[in-house]
Design a protein around this motif. Structure first.
Motif, PDB file in Angstrom:
ATOM      1  N   GLU A  58       0.861  -1.175   0.000  1.00  0.00           N
ATOM      2  CA  GLU A  58       0.000   0.000   0.000  1.00  0.00           C
ATOM      3  C   GLU A  58       0.907   1.237   0.000  1.00  0.00           C
ATOM      4  OE1 GLU A  58      -0.027  -2.386   2.243  1.00  0.00           O
ATOM      5  OE2 GLU A  58      -2.053  -3.083   2.727  1.00  0.00           O
ATOM      6  N   PRO A  59       0.613   2.201  -0.856  1.00  0.00           N
ATOM      7  CA  PRO A  59       1.504   3.361  -0.964  1.00  0.00           C
ATOM      8  C   PRO A  59       1.667   4.131   0.345  1.00  0.00           C
ATOM      9  CG  PRO A  59      -0.396   3.558  -2.461  1.00  0.00           C
ATOM     10  CD  PRO A  59      -0.474   2.217  -1.827  1.00  0.00           C
ATOM     11  N   ALA A  60       0.653   4.077   1.203  1.00  0.00           N
ATOM     12  CA  ALA A  60       0.720   4.853   2.448  1.00  0.00           C
ATOM     13  C   ALA A  60       1.832   4.357   3.378  1.00  0.00           C
ATOM     14  CB  ALA A  60      -0.621   4.792   3.172  1.00  0.00           C
ATOM     15  N   ARG A  61       2.332   3.147   3.117  1.00  0.00           N
ATOM     16  CA  ARG A  61       3.357   2.600   4.029  1.00  0.00           C
ATOM     17  C   ARG A  61       4.721   3.242   3.835  1.00  0.00           C
ATOM     18  NH1 ARG A  61       1.485  -1.819   6.876  1.00  0.00           N
ATOM     19  NH2 ARG A  61      -0.241  -2.946   5.886  1.00  0.00           N
ATOM     20  N   VAL A  62       4.909   3.886   2.702  1.00  0.00           N
ATOM     21  CA  VAL A  62       6.190   4.560   2.481  1.00  0.00           C
ATOM     22  C   VAL A  62       5.885   6.025   2.227  1.00  0.00           C
ATOM     23  CG1 VAL A  62       8.350   4.526   1.215  1.00  0.00           C
ATOM     24  CG2 VAL A  62       7.002   2.451   1.422  1.00  0.00           C
ATOM     25  N   ARG A  63       6.399   6.853   3.102  1.00  0.00           N
ATOM     26  CA  ARG A  63       5.986   8.255   3.071  1.00  0.00           C
ATOM     27  C   ARG A  63       7.201   9.157   3.037  1.00  0.00           C
ATOM     28  NH1 ARG A  63       0.995   9.864   5.621  1.00  0.00           N
ATOM     29  NH2 ARG A  63       0.874  12.105   5.961  1.00  0.00           N
ATOM     30  N   LEU A  64       7.125  10.191   2.227  1.00  0.00           N
ATOM     31  CA  LEU A  64       8.207  11.176   2.169  1.00  0.00           C
ATOM     32  C   LEU A  64       7.700  12.494   2.744  1.00  0.00           C
ATOM     33  CD1 LEU A  64      11.089  11.990   1.024  1.00  0.00           C
ATOM     34  CD2 LEU A  64       9.853  12.806  -0.980  1.00  0.00           C
ATOM     35  N   VAL A  65       8.479  13.054   3.646  1.00  0.00           N
ATOM     36  CA  VAL A  65       8.072  14.299   4.302  1.00  0.00           C
ATOM     37  C   VAL A  65       9.246  15.265   4.291  1.00  0.00           C
ATOM     38  CG1 VAL A  65       7.542  15.299   6.558  1.00  0.00           C
ATOM     39  CG2 VAL A  65       6.346  13.242   5.814  1.00  0.00           C
ATOM     40  N   TRP A  66       8.990  16.486   3.892  1.00  0.00           N
ATOM     41  CA  TRP A  66      10.039  17.511   4.036  1.00  0.00           C
ATOM     42  C   TRP A  66       9.850  18.198   5.388  1.00  0.00           C
ATOM     43  CZ3 TRP A  66      12.773  15.830   0.339  1.00  0.00           C
ATOM     44  CH2 TRP A  66      12.371  15.727  -0.991  1.00  0.00           C
ATOM     45  N   ALA A  67      10.906  18.317   6.134  1.00  0.00           N
ATOM     46  CA  ALA A  67      10.783  18.999   7.432  1.00  0.00           C
ATOM     47  C   ALA A  67      12.073  19.757   7.707  1.00  0.00           C
ATOM     48  CB  ALA A  67      10.522  17.996   8.546  1.00  0.00           C
ATOM     49  N   SER A  68      11.981  21.054   7.832  1.00  0.00           N
ATOM     50  CA  SER A  68      13.175  21.840   8.148  1.00  0.00           C
ATOM     51  C   SER A  68      13.478  21.694   9.629  1.00  0.00           C
ATOM     52  CB  SER A  68      12.953  23.309   7.805  1.00  0.00           C
ATOM     53  OG  SER A  68      12.209  23.926   8.828  1.00  0.00           O
ATOM     54  N   ALA A  69      14.661  22.151  10.019  1.00  0.00           N
ATOM     55  CA  ALA A  69      15.088  22.030  11.416  1.00  0.00           C
ATOM     56  C   ALA A  69      14.138  22.757  12.355  1.00  0.00           C
ATOM     57  CB  ALA A  69      16.504  22.580  11.562  1.00  0.00           C
ATOM     58  N   ALA A  70      13.335  23.655  11.796  1.00  0.00           N
ATOM     59  CA  ALA A  70      12.436  24.426  12.654  1.00  0.00           C
ATOM     60  C   ALA A  70      11.070  23.774  12.785  1.00  0.00           C
ATOM     61  CB  ALA A  70      12.272  25.830  12.073  1.00  0.00           C
ATOM     62  N   GLU A  71      10.860  22.681  12.044  1.00  0.00           N
ATOM     63  CA  GLU A  71       9.503  22.148  11.957  1.00  0.00           C
ATOM     64  C   GLU A  71       9.268  20.916  12.825  1.00  0.00           C
ATOM     65  OE1 GLU A  71       8.066  23.757   7.618  1.00  0.00           O
ATOM     66  OE2 GLU A  71       9.272  21.937   7.634  1.00  0.00           O
ATOM     67  N   GLY A  72       9.589  21.066  14.091  1.00  0.00           N
ATOM     68  CA  GLY A  72       9.365  19.969  15.026  1.00  0.00           C
ATOM     69  C   GLY A  72       7.900  19.592  15.115  1.00  0.00           C
ATOM     70  N   VAL A  73       7.064  20.612  15.173  1.00  0.00           N
ATOM     71  CA  VAL A  73       5.630  20.361  15.308  1.00  0.00           C
ATOM     72  C   VAL A  73       5.099  19.664  14.057  1.00  0.00           C
ATOM     73  CG1 VAL A  73       3.381  21.462  15.575  1.00  0.00           C
ATOM     74  CG2 VAL A  73       5.350  22.318  16.848  1.00  0.00           C
ATOM     75  N   LYS A  74       5.597  20.125  12.913  1.00  0.00           N
ATOM     76  CA  LYS A  74       5.144  19.535  11.664  1.00  0.00           C
ATOM     77  C   LYS A  74       5.540  18.062  11.613  1.00  0.00           C
ATOM     78  CE  LYS A  74       5.629  19.430   6.714  1.00  0.00           C
ATOM     79  NZ  LYS A  74       6.383  19.778   5.522  1.00  0.00           N
ATOM     80  N   LEU A  75       6.791  17.782  11.964  1.00  0.00           N
ATOM     81  CA  LEU A  75       7.260  16.398  11.900  1.00  0.00           C
ATOM     82  C   LEU A  75       6.411  15.513  12.820  1.00  0.00           C
ATOM     83  CD1 LEU A  75       9.473  14.551  10.679  1.00  0.00           C
ATOM     84  CD2 LEU A  75      10.722  14.868  12.802  1.00  0.00           C
ATOM     85  N   ALA A  76       6.175  16.015  14.035  1.00  0.00           N
ATOM     86  CA  ALA A  76       5.372  15.249  14.986  1.00  0.00           C
ATOM     87  C   ALA A  76       3.988  14.963  14.410  1.00  0.00           C
ATOM     88  CB  ALA A  76       5.255  16.020  16.305  1.00  0.00           C
ATOM     89  N   HIS A  77       3.444  15.987  13.778  1.00  0.00           N
ATOM     90  CA  HIS A  77       2.110  15.843  13.190  1.00  0.00           C
ATOM     91  C   HIS A  77       2.120  14.803  12.065  1.00  0.00           C
ATOM     92  CE1 HIS A  77      -1.869  16.966  11.830  1.00  0.00           C
ATOM     93  NE2 HIS A  77      -1.382  17.071  10.605  1.00  0.00           N
ATOM     94  N   GLU A  78       3.168  14.836  11.249  1.00  0.00           N
ATOM     95  CA  GLU A  78       3.269  13.883  10.138  1.00  0.00           C
ATOM     96  C   GLU A  78       3.390  12.459  10.679  1.00  0.00           C
ATOM     97  OE1 GLU A  78       3.055  14.322   6.930  1.00  0.00           O
ATOM     98  OE2 GLU A  78       3.223  16.486   6.657  1.00  0.00           O
ATOM     99  N   ILE A  79       4.161  12.314  11.745  1.00  0.00           N
ATOM    100  CA  ILE A  79       4.326  10.984  12.342  1.00  0.00           C
ATOM    101  C   ILE A  79       2.979  10.479  12.851  1.00  0.00           C
ATOM    102  CG2 ILE A  79       5.329   9.744  14.319  1.00  0.00           C
ATOM    103  CD1 ILE A  79       7.863  11.476  13.920  1.00  0.00           C
ATOM    104  N   GLU A  80       2.273  11.390  13.517  1.00  0.00           N
ATOM    105  CA  GLU A  80       0.973  11.029  14.067  1.00  0.00           C
ATOM    106  C   GLU A  80       0.034  10.535  12.953  1.00  0.00           C
ATOM    107  OE1 GLU A  80      -0.187  14.183  16.649  1.00  0.00           O
ATOM    108  OE2 GLU A  80      -2.042  13.156  17.210  1.00  0.00           O
ATOM    109  N   THR A  81       0.002  11.305  11.872  1.00  0.00           N
ATOM    110  CA  THR A  81      -0.865  10.939  10.748  1.00  0.00           C
ATOM    111  C   THR A  81      -0.463   9.590  10.176  1.00  0.00           C
ATOM    112  OG1 THR A  81      -0.738  13.275  10.225  1.00  0.00           O
ATOM    113  CG2 THR A  81      -1.856  11.878   8.623  1.00  0.00           C
ATOM    114  N   MET A  82       0.850   9.413  10.008  1.00  0.00           N
ATOM    115  CA  MET A  82       1.318   8.182   9.383  1.00  0.00           C
ATOM    116  C   MET A  82       0.995   6.977  10.255  1.00  0.00           C
ATOM    117  SD  MET A  82       5.036   7.263   7.875  1.00  0.00           S
ATOM    118  CE  MET A  82       5.271   5.732   6.977  1.00  0.00           C
TER     119      MET A  82
END
Lengths: 332, 673, 194, 162
Positions: free
Chosen positions: D101-125
């Motif tokens: 399933e494509p959702a199992r492999v995910r690419l996310v761009w996250a700058s060093a300032a985007e801790g919240v974004k990364l956390a959110h992406e992890i949560e979604t994934m």
């Protein structure tokens, strides 16, 4: 021709008949196809939310659901746009659509209630827009200008939007929350002299005449005073509530403050129809309590002024340079 | 190192695992004892011979623990489970080195930033910590002893931005005998500080303290001043950057110009000066921004010059006594070599026209803070007279609004740090020069630095009226008697609990600071990144505020966030000190993460050649194989990942290391399944 | 963990009032973000007639002054102009909170002045019975009850509106009134469980 | 499914030393919470991501793989994240062809300032993969041995793009 779904709201059937009549006329001239949402109900104005939350949104939800259903049947290219002419209706519809999406708990409950009536609404299905927005952004200023046969030269108008059109503006449709210029641009296209009315988005008092009349009178007084300071002949509004308060309660306000303002207040579609050469009677003129005839008599008495003259209290300063206009405005 | 006799069943690695409590930072969520015990027992077969937990591994006692084990138990690998490697990797590597173990045989895995601080379920966090330790253990088995890379440092430095921070940095370096290129995009250095009249809290004259610095920078034999110039490209790496600088044509021959000023006096074209005069005054099409400009040579603003627009005029050329005007001058591109770069590109002022309710741009007598600075400046458009927009009327009452476009989710969510003090300074200047009634409207008064609160006290004493409330609107719509012709500030006086309407003659908006409009483009040129609100990111906000994640590129002043003059100057000096230390050493050591090609495995397919953005890989025609130049390689590993023959390996991040770490991380997963 | 947690030493059980208000505002009020800057109180066109400025009311909610807050006339004097909403630097959902406080006050029977709640109720009654609002009936009923002394003064206006056909004498009943009633009845049940 | 209810996915995350690893650090310093299902590996650059790593992780029992890197235009090594993107797209196409399933492999761009974004992406994934259920590549006969074939396939695909 683009077809829009149209939500008139209760006032259009009673206190704002002039709005309904003039809109019908203007829509014909501009080829604007407004299909009324069948069997719509009241939006609840500013009353229902103060009593119950879910029922208030379910009440609005029924309108959204009916409109979405109708849109699906019609399949027209613009049919997913729901146009409202009344500010409170516009805000309520937009708010329900916005909050149902933003707060899933609310959306779910509303849909649960709608389901009892065999209805449902998926937030985001409809674009909720105000009539003025459609006129300026879809029809366009140039088309409006083309249709002008009787420019309103000599008429000084105060453009008055009231609160609920430019605010809270969930979809970022308006040029500004405080000093939007959409109505100014329409009126200017009609040839009217438009004053830079600083109170253009201040409150008319809403339902306050019924609840705290003194509060309402003060809000009405401020608007009359402001328009008077700028020597406006006429206040032009987009909202039935604003028109009602400024027009019907003007005498009472004068009595309350011992003032003598006589500022007719009409709907923007009425002056549009006038500029398009329609008969004033057919546009609902005459139904206003403060007679608009003396003001209308000024039409054609003066050549058009490119910029509002300095007759208002704000004299143009000479001396140090003024900052430029907003970059966003320059673009347009 | 002595090789110990081996049990053939046992791996040859002797690994020590050290689990840090970090006080309660880790131990509050992760059961460190359980992790230690698990590692000691379950990973014994993977070479773990010692497992310990300790309150603070980074303390000297904690480090000694590791050193003792290395010496006494003959450990040849170390895994520390503690904080982020970005914080303490160096610490534990050094400890290993002291005990005689190659520092690169140590692996630091994060169970604080990436476990205890982000998870709440103790059981799950403990499990994840075990997995992370296991990943580290598997990885460290494939570590090899490495030597750090040493890179020679070119002794010249590029400083970008000629405001006070950049000037300070340039002077520090130049005074230490190092060559500096100081690049400034405007015709003169000086930056925002040159626009001010007085500086808080001492009320020093800004020009009096700044001008000598500007002159020193302009005359310094070690500083090459490049004004009217911008950096367009940066290549290379720490120690050896190649920088391209576009020098815009001044259309003035500097070798002939004496700075007499006749050209600007005679130029018939008046232009509103949006930069130096903040839009409140005029300059000519040929101009120096201000009398003390450094360098003294004017520039011709091609966009506004009548000759360039219409082909006629040439007044400046005709009247220049030395024949210095040269309409034919062309932009030039300069290429310089430097070892380090300091960026000090400053800030933009928030445009308060966005806060429509304050009427800026609509109501004539609403001014921005920078406009007000120009009003009070003796060299400004009114020669220092505080007057209304008509250019003559002295206000009898002035309202100063704090936090315009700052601390506001609709615009910039952060505190702009300087506005409180700036607003207090304005209040003082208005009082002193006009005797007008002054109101300051504030949410909170933030006077945190030295002598700042004392200044607040002084302004209170002077009789400035403070209203605690964020102004709701500024209007000219008079409602009550006495309001006609005035600007009315409508505000809730939150201390009185009442809405007030206060009529004044003049309103000053203390607009916030925001990142330069082109900050993102600048960041890309220098390979840096900006935070969500657009400021450049420091390597560490507390411990390394002037370094960036790019080695050899430093930042100073408002580029990383709002700062006052003392803080900007301190950062300029700090960045210079960081650069000096590397120049004086002549070299810096870098992580030995580099790629290399095993010639016997290389098939000569050349896929890697085009993948390298640094041109570090070349193809040897004679041998039909590719080769990595370690001096150019930066260690990204893209070629390693792409080599179809598996002929390229990367130190520190080899396939073996990573694949084993994956296995280790999934160990717990396997057990549960 | 949050400031609203009731510590055992805190005798005021209403410290959760803020959470209660948020919950009744479809979950989001952002009242906890208020920095008491007074932008709302400064912006409010009808602040002069309010017992407390909106800012003060929010402070009272945070302080757990439940009864005082629900007795305040502030939400009833709010004209829903949304000036405070768009200007608030913290994005507090002020207008929504005002609606919530009204409905809470009605339920708690704490607001003494009956004019506003009754006006709303009368308006809502019309909607629930006809599906559309009924201005004439509403205005006359409301005025007779609350402003009998004003009626003579207002009569010419009312008459004007009538003769100009701007008030209907009879309400318009929508076709789907039964459907609407069913929907609203279900919505009310759902409201009770929230 | 009872199994599904207690299913806790394990996700291997590859982070770039200059941006997303620091974003993860920042999420930590800021105490942003996210589910513990993700285990991170630090690479110097997303360009270092060898498709084998992904296959190894999936074959070794991971239920998903998160690949993170600097935003386009912000790569510490100028442009290697674009190469990672290209590689990711090819690899995912290959994996999908293999039934993943494509959702199992995910690419996310996250700058060093985007801790919240990364956390959110992890949560979604994590939520998405929890919904998909376990991968069970390891149990279902897909072993690291034949992963090499897939590796060869991916590399061959890459040759086309390189």
């Amino acid at each position: 021709m683009t077809q829009y779904l149209f939500y008139p709201g209760c006032a259009m059937e009673s206190s704002a008949r002039a709005y309904a009549a003039s809109l019908a006329s203007v829509a014909r001239t501009l080829d604007l196809d407004l299909a009324e949402v069948k069997d719509w109900n009241c939006c609840g104005a500013t009353e229902y939310l103060g009593i119950n939350l879910i029922p208030a949104y379910a009440l609005i939800g029924r309108n959204l659901a009916l409109a979405a259903q109708q849109a699906k049947q019609q399949n027209g290219s613009g049919a997913h746009t729901l146009v409202a002419s009344c500010s409170a209706c516009y805000l309520n519809l937009a708010k329900a659509d916005h909050y149902m999406a933003e707060r899933p708990v609310l959306g779910d409950r509303v849909n649960e209630a709608l389901a009892v009536g065999g209805l449902g609404y998926k937030p985001g299905t409809l674009q909720i827009r105000h009539l003025l927005d459609v006129l300026i952004n879809d029809i366009g200023i140039s088309r409006i200008r083309e249709k002008v046969t009787r420019p309103l030269h000599g008429l000084r108008v105060a453009p008055y939007l009231g609160c609920m059109v430019p605010r809270p503006d969930y979809d970022h449709r308006w040029s500004d929350h405080e000093q939007p210029d959409e109505l100014d641009r329409v009126l200017r296209a009609l040839g009217a002299e438009v004053i830079d009315f600083p109170l253009k988005s201040e409150c008319c008092g809403g339902h306050m005449p019924q609840i705290s009349p003194n509060t309402a009178f003060e809000l009405i007084r401020r608007l009359l005073q402001g328009a008077d300071q700028y020597k406006a002949d006429l206040i032009v509004t987009v909202c039935p509530m604003c028109q009602m308060n400024l027009d019907a309660y003007q005498d009472e306000t004068n009595r309350h403050f011992h003032t003598r303002y006589r500022l007719p207040t009409v709907f923007f579609t009425q002056v549009m129809g006038l500029a398009f050469g329609e008969d004033p009677g057919a546009l609902g003129f005459g139904s206003e309590i403060v007679d608009a005839r003396p003001a209308l008599a000024r039409i054609g008495t003066a050549p058009v002024a490119a910029e509002p003259s300095g007759a208002g209290p704000r004299a143009k300063a000479a001396g140090l340079p003024m900052p430029g206009r907003r970059p966003e405005e320059r673009e347009r | 190192m002595t090789t110990q006799p081996q049990d053939p069943a046992q791996p040859k690695e002797k690994i020590g695992v050290y689990v840090c409590h970090c006080g309660s930072n880790i131990a509050g969520i992760v059961d460190v004892a359980e992790v230690r015990e698990w590692a000691g027992q379950r990973l014994a077969g993977r070479g773990v011979t010692v497992a310990r937990d300790y309150k603070f591994m980074c303390s000297s006692l904690g480090q000694e623990l590791i050193e003792k084990d290395i010496k006494e138990q003959g450990l040849n690998r170390v895994v520390v489970a503690a904080c982020s490697p970005h914080l303490h990797e160096g610490t534990f590597r050094t400890a290993c080195g002291r005990a005689g173990l190659n520092p690169y045989l140590c692996e630091l895995v994060s169970i604080r930033e990436q476990v205890s601080w982000v998870h709440t379920d103790k059981h799950a966090a403990t499990d994840k910590a075990k997995a992370v330790v296991s990943g580290g253990v598997e990885r460290v088995r494939h570590h090899t002893p490495l030597e750090p890379l040493r890179v020679a440092i070119h002794p010249a430095t590029l400083v970008v931005g000629g405001g006070i921070a950049g000037i300070q940095a340039a002077l520090e370096l130049a005074d230490a005998g190092k060559k500096v290129y100081l690049v400034e995009r405007e015709p003169s250095i000086g930056g925002h500080m040159a626009q001010f009249d007085k500086t808080f809290p001492t009320l020093d004259c800004a020009a009096c303290i700044l001008t000598p610095r500007m002159v020193s920078a302009g005359n310094h034999p070690n500083i090459t001043l490049l004004t009217w110039s911008e950096v367009t490209e940066v290549h290379g790496y720490v120690g050896n950057f190649t920088v391209k600088i576009k020098q815009r044509a001044r259309h003035v021959k500097t070798e002939l110009c004496t700075g007499c000023g006749i050209c600007q006096e005679k130029c018939p074209k008046k232009v509103i000066d949006d930069v130096y005069e903040a839009g409140l005054g005029y300059r000519k099409a040929v101009y120096t921004p201000f009398p003390q400009a450094v360098p003294k040579y004017p520039v011709i603003d091609v966009e506004n010059c009548t000759y360039f627009r219409k082909g006629t005029c040439r007044a400046c050329e005709k009247l220049c006594p030395t024949g210095a005007i040269d309409f034919a001058q062309k932009d030039e591109v300069l290429t310089v070599q430097v070892g380090n770069i300091i960026l000090a590109t400053g800030f933009d002022l928030f445009n308060p026209q966005k806060v429509t309710q304050y009427g800026y741009g609509r109501l004539a007598n609403v001014f921005t803070s920078l406009e007000f600075e120009r009003l009070t400046n003796a060299a400004g458009p009114t020669n220092g007279a505080i007057v209304l927009r008509d250019g003559k009327t002295v206000p009898k009452s002035v309202g100063i609004i704090h936090c315009v476009g700052s601390r506001d989710r609709n615009f910039n969510n952060y505190c702009s740090a300087i506005c409180c003090m700036q607003s207090l300074k304005f209040a003082h200047l208005v009082k002193e020069r006009t005797g007008a009634t002054v109101y300051n409207f504030y949410i909170d008064i933030r006077t945190t630095a030295k002598a700042y609160d004392e200044f607040y006290q002084r302004v209170l004493e002077e009789g400035t009226l403070f209203v605690r409330g964020r102004v709701a609107e500024v209007t000219d719509a008079a409602r009550l008697p006495g309001e006609e012709g005035k600007l009315i500030l409508q505000v809730e006086d939150t201390l009185a609990g009442k809405q007030r309407r206060i009529p004044v003659d003049m309103v000053v908006l203390s607009a916030g600071l925001q990142p330069r409009a082109d900050a993102k483009a600048t960041a890309q040129v220098f390979g840096l990144s900006c935070s969500a609100d657009g400021w450049f990111i420091e390597k560490h906000p507390k411990l390394d505020p002037v370094a960036t994640m790019t080695e050899g590129v430093f930042i100073a002043g408002c580029i990383s966030g709002p700062k006052d003059i003392p803080a900007s100057v301190a950062q300029g000096s700090a960045a210079a000190a960081r650069v000096l230390s590397t120049i004086d050493k002549g070299e810096i050591t870098l992580e030995p993460v580099r790629a290399s090609i095993n010639a016997t495995q290389c098939s000569g397919c050349r896929i890697c050649n085009t993948l390298c953005p640094f041109g570090a890989i070349s193809f040897l025609e004679a041998d039909r194989v590719s080769e990595v130049n370690p001096a150019l390689c930066q260690g990204c590993g893209t070629c390693v990942a792409a080599c179809p023959a598996g002929a390229i390996s990367g130190t520190g991040f080899s396939n073996d290391q990573i694949l084993s770490q994956i296995e280790g991380l999934l160990m717990l997963n396997m057990e549960y399944a | 963990m949050t400031a609203t947690d009731v510590s055992p030493a805190e005798p005021n059980h209403n410290l959760r009032f803020l959470e209660e208000v948020s919950a009744a505002t479809a979950g989001v009020s952002r009242l906890e973000m208020c920095i008491q800057c007074g932008t709302c109180g400064g912006s409010c066109p009808s602040a002069d007639d309010m017992d407390h400025t909106p800012r003060m009311l929010f402070a009272m909610i945070r302080a757990g002054m439940r009864d005082e807050a629900l007795r305040s006339n502030t939400p009833w004097i709010c004209v829903s102009c949304y000036h405070c909403v768009v200007r608030c630097p913290q994005d507090v959902h002020i207008a929504d909170v005002m609606y919530t406080l009204k409905s809470m006050a009605v339920r708690a029977k704490l607001y003494r002045d009956a004019k506003a709640p009754e006006f709303s109720q009368t308006f809502v009654d019309a909607i629930e019975n006809y599906g559309r609002s009924f201005e004439f009936g509403l205005a006359t009923r409301h005025y007779l009850r609350h402003f009998p002394l004003r009626l003579p003064g207002m009569a010419p206006m009312g008459l004007g509106l009538l003769t100009k056909q701007r008030m209907s004498m009879t309400p318009h009943r929508i076709d789907g009134i039964d459907q609407l009633k069913a929907i609203l009845a279900r919505a009310k049940e759902l409201e009770l469980t929230s | 499914m009872v199994d599904q209810e207690h299913f806790e996915p394990v996700i291997i995350g590859f982070t770039c030393n200059w941006c997303s690893y620091r974003a993860a650090d920042l999420a930590g310093t800021a105490r942003v919470k996210y589910p513990p299902n993700v285990r991170l590996i630090r690479l110097m650059c997303s360009g270092r991501l060898d498709p084998t790593f992904v296959l190894k992780a999936l074959a070794g029992g991971a239920d998903g793989v998160l690949i993170t890197g600097c935003h386009p235009g912000e790569c510490h090594y100028l442009e290697q994240n674009y190469k990672a993107l290209r590689r990711f797209l090819l690899l995912r196409r290959t994996l999908v062809a293999m039934g993943l399933e494509p959702a199992r492999v995910r690419l996310v761009w996250a700058s060093a300032a985007e801790g919240v974004k990364l956390a959110h992406e992890i949560e979604t994934m994590v939520a998405e993969i929890r919904a998909l259920g376990p991968l069970r590549w390891r149990q279902n006969g897909f072993t690291p041995d034949n992963a090499h074939d897939a590796h060869a396939f991916a590399v061959a695909a890459e040759e086309v793009s390189a």
